[in-house]
Design a protein around this motif. Sequence first.
Motif, PDB file in Angstrom:
ATOM      1  N   UNK A 101      57.494   5.528  48.734  1.00 31.21           N
ATOM      2  CA  UNK A 101      58.657   4.647  48.743  1.00 31.21           C
ATOM      3  C   UNK A 101      59.621   5.073  47.640  1.00 31.21           C
ATOM      4  N   UNK A 102      60.890   4.767  47.829  1.00 35.92           N
ATOM      5  CA  UNK A 102      61.878   5.088  46.801  1.00 35.92           C
ATOM      6  C   UNK A 102      61.548   4.384  45.494  1.00 35.92           C
ATOM      7  N   UNK A 103      61.103   3.144  45.583  1.00 31.49           N
ATOM      8  CA  UNK A 103      60.788   2.384  44.369  1.00 31.49           C
ATOM      9  C   UNK A 103      59.720   3.090  43.559  1.00 31.49           C
ATOM     10  N   UNK A 104      58.652   3.544  44.222  1.00 29.84           N
ATOM     11  CA  UNK A 104      57.573   4.240  43.506  1.00 29.84           C
ATOM     12  C   UNK A 104      58.066   5.551  42.912  1.00 29.84           C
ATOM     13  N   UNK A 105      58.870   6.293  43.675  1.00 26.98           N
ATOM     14  CA  UNK A 105      59.363   7.585  43.199  1.00 26.98           C
ATOM     15  C   UNK A 105      60.255   7.408  41.977  1.00 26.98           C
ATOM     16  N   UNK A 106      61.115   6.410  41.996  1.00 31.59           N
ATOM     17  CA  UNK A 106      62.080   6.226  40.911  1.00 31.59           C
ATOM     18  C   UNK A 106      61.473   5.610  39.666  1.00 31.59           C
ATOM     19  N   UNK A 107      60.256   5.099  39.764  1.00 29.05           N
ATOM     20  CA  UNK A 107      59.610   4.488  38.604  1.00 29.05           C
ATOM     21  C   UNK A 107      58.668   5.435  37.862  1.00 29.05           C
ATOM     22  N   UNK A 108      58.688   6.706  38.238  1.00 25.64           N
ATOM     23  CA  UNK A 108      57.830   7.675  37.563  1.00 25.64           C
ATOM     24  C   UNK A 108      58.220   7.814  36.091  1.00 25.64           C
ATOM     25  N   UNK A 109      57.232   7.839  35.230  1.00 27.66           N
ATOM     26  CA  UNK A 109      57.486   7.901  33.783  1.00 27.66           C
ATOM     27  C   UNK A 109      58.133   9.210  33.355  1.00 27.66           C
ATOM     28  N   UNK A 110      57.851  10.291  34.080  1.00 29.90           N
ATOM     29  CA  UNK A 110      58.330  11.605  33.633  1.00 29.90           C
ATOM     30  C   UNK A 110      59.766  11.901  34.028  1.00 29.90           C
ATOM     31  N   UNK A 111      60.402  11.051  34.809  1.00 33.06           N
ATOM     32  CA  UNK A 111      61.756  11.342  35.286  1.00 33.06           C
ATOM     33  C   UNK A 111      62.761  11.536  34.154  1.00 33.06           C
ATOM     34  N   UNK A 112      62.788  10.691  33.104  1.00 32.48           N
ATOM     35  CA  UNK A 112      63.808  10.885  32.061  1.00 32.48           C
ATOM     36  C   UNK A 112      63.792  12.261  31.412  1.00 32.48           C
ATOM     37  N   UNK A 113      62.635  12.926  31.385  1.00 27.61           N
ATOM     38  CA  UNK A 113      62.562  14.226  30.726  1.00 27.61           C
ATOM     39  C   UNK A 113      62.462  15.394  31.673  1.00 27.61           C
ATOM     40  N   UNK A 114      62.739  15.166  32.949  1.00 23.99           N
ATOM     41  CA  UNK A 114      62.511  16.205  33.942  1.00 23.99           C
ATOM     42  C   UNK A 114      63.436  17.410  33.767  1.00 23.99           C
ATOM     43  N   UNK A 115      64.583  17.219  33.110  1.00 19.47           N
ATOM     44  CA  UNK A 115      65.538  18.322  32.941  1.00 19.47           C
ATOM     45  C   UNK A 115      65.062  19.357  31.915  1.00 19.47           C
ATOM     46  N   UNK A 116      64.140  18.968  31.036  1.00 17.88           N
ATOM     47  CA  UNK A 116      63.726  19.835  29.937  1.00 17.88           C
ATOM     48  C   UNK A 116      63.128  21.141  30.462  1.00 17.88           C
ATOM     49  N   UNK A 117      63.661  22.236  29.958  1.00 19.38           N
ATOM     50  CA  UNK A 117      63.125  23.543  30.295  1.00 19.38           C
ATOM     51  C   UNK A 117      63.530  24.078  31.653  1.00 19.38           C
ATOM     52  N   UNK A 118      64.320  23.340  32.409  1.00 23.82           N
ATOM     53  CA  UNK A 118      64.709  23.805  33.731  1.00 23.82           C
ATOM     54  C   UNK A 118      65.828  24.848  33.615  1.00 23.82           C
ATOM     55  N   UNK A 119      65.681  25.951  34.344  1.00 16.08           N
ATOM     56  CA  UNK A 119      66.696  26.995  34.327  1.00 16.08           C
ATOM     57  C   UNK A 119      68.037  26.449  34.795  1.00 16.08           C
ATOM     58  N   UNK A 120      67.989  25.587  35.815  1.00 16.88           N
ATOM     59  CA  UNK A 120      69.214  24.979  36.338  1.00 16.88           C
ATOM     60  C   UNK A 120      69.980  24.256  35.238  1.00 16.88           C
ATOM     61  N   UNK A 121      69.257  23.459  34.445  1.00 20.40           N
ATOM     62  CA  UNK A 121      69.901  22.632  33.424  1.00 20.40           C
ATOM     63  C   UNK A 121      70.360  23.449  32.222  1.00 20.40           C
ATOM     64  N   UNK A 122      69.697  24.574  31.965  1.00 22.29           N
ATOM     65  CA  UNK A 122      70.066  25.399  30.814  1.00 22.29           C
ATOM     66  C   UNK A 122      71.360  26.166  31.032  1.00 22.29           C
ATOM     67  N   UNK A 123      71.872  26.145  32.276  1.00 20.41           N
ATOM     68  CA  UNK A 123      73.148  26.819  32.558  1.00 20.41           C
ATOM     69  C   UNK A 123      74.146  25.853  33.185  1.00 20.41           C
TER      70      UNK A 123
END
Length: 292
Positions: free
Chosen positions: A212-234
């Motif tokens: 469900x969208x609710x379960x997916x959006x409540x994941x604890x790791x979402x706020x830090x998901x950008x860390x280390x991503x090649x996409x975000x580093x550029x």
Amino acid sequence: MEVFKRCVEELDILGQQIISLHTIGEPLLNPHLPQYLDHLEKHGKYVYLQTNGLLFKKNVAHLERYHKIIDTLGFSIDGARKETYERIRCGGNFEDLIQNMEVFKELNSRLPFKNVFIDSVVSRENVSELAFFLNFFKDYVPMERIRLHLLNGVSPDTTYFLKNCILNNHIQLNSHCESNRNTIDILNNGDISLCGRDYHGDLIIGNIKSSTLSDILQQDEIPGIHAGKKLCSSCYQINPVVEALWETFIRILIARNYRQFDEEIVQNKINRFFEIFASGIPSEEEYLTLFY
């Protein structure tokens, strides 16, 4: 359609009333558009639709039939002269665009859409003719609804951005991205990404077919998901302060000049903005001279 119906169910649970039918693609290319619009109408939803306009005439019957649920209709257009437009819109034909805009104009005169705008990206390729752009497209959309925003790095790579960005001294890494707080993009296979620039699936946080969208959006790791991503580093942007000052300037410029529009005066003001911002952020006094 089954994935789409699941999306509508989940968004309904979350109370989402307005749904955008695009991330980075062209919604009027989708052969299922009439079915999508019909399903949304039956569920009391409204649509945010942004298009390059080249297929408006082909889809006019659907857009007329469902115009009441189209909350916002936007056109992405980056040039008002044939050479400029076709250089930026690869594969586009300027005459085809104008034919389509005429069809839109006729429909909008009979059945006005609630919110209409034209969105244009300001770059080295079109900055010298922005006043002409405003004056030309005011025949289709009120001038105050023409948005001119600065080029950012949201593209498959940064080559075009770095080549065509006007304010090179104000480029910075988008280190405080708001994507994980404000938006999600649901792709046609059900994958959910946090970013409209996620061309390669770097920021997928789940799939709507299995959770469900609710379960997916409540994941604890979402706020830090950008860390280390090649996409975000550029992922580059113009300094948000400069962007805000540009948006304020262009809104006031249009408001003061749309009744008696002088292209030369308006273009000179625009040129002056980029002159005083070329090396840094000007003083308050110098910025305010733009409005005199």
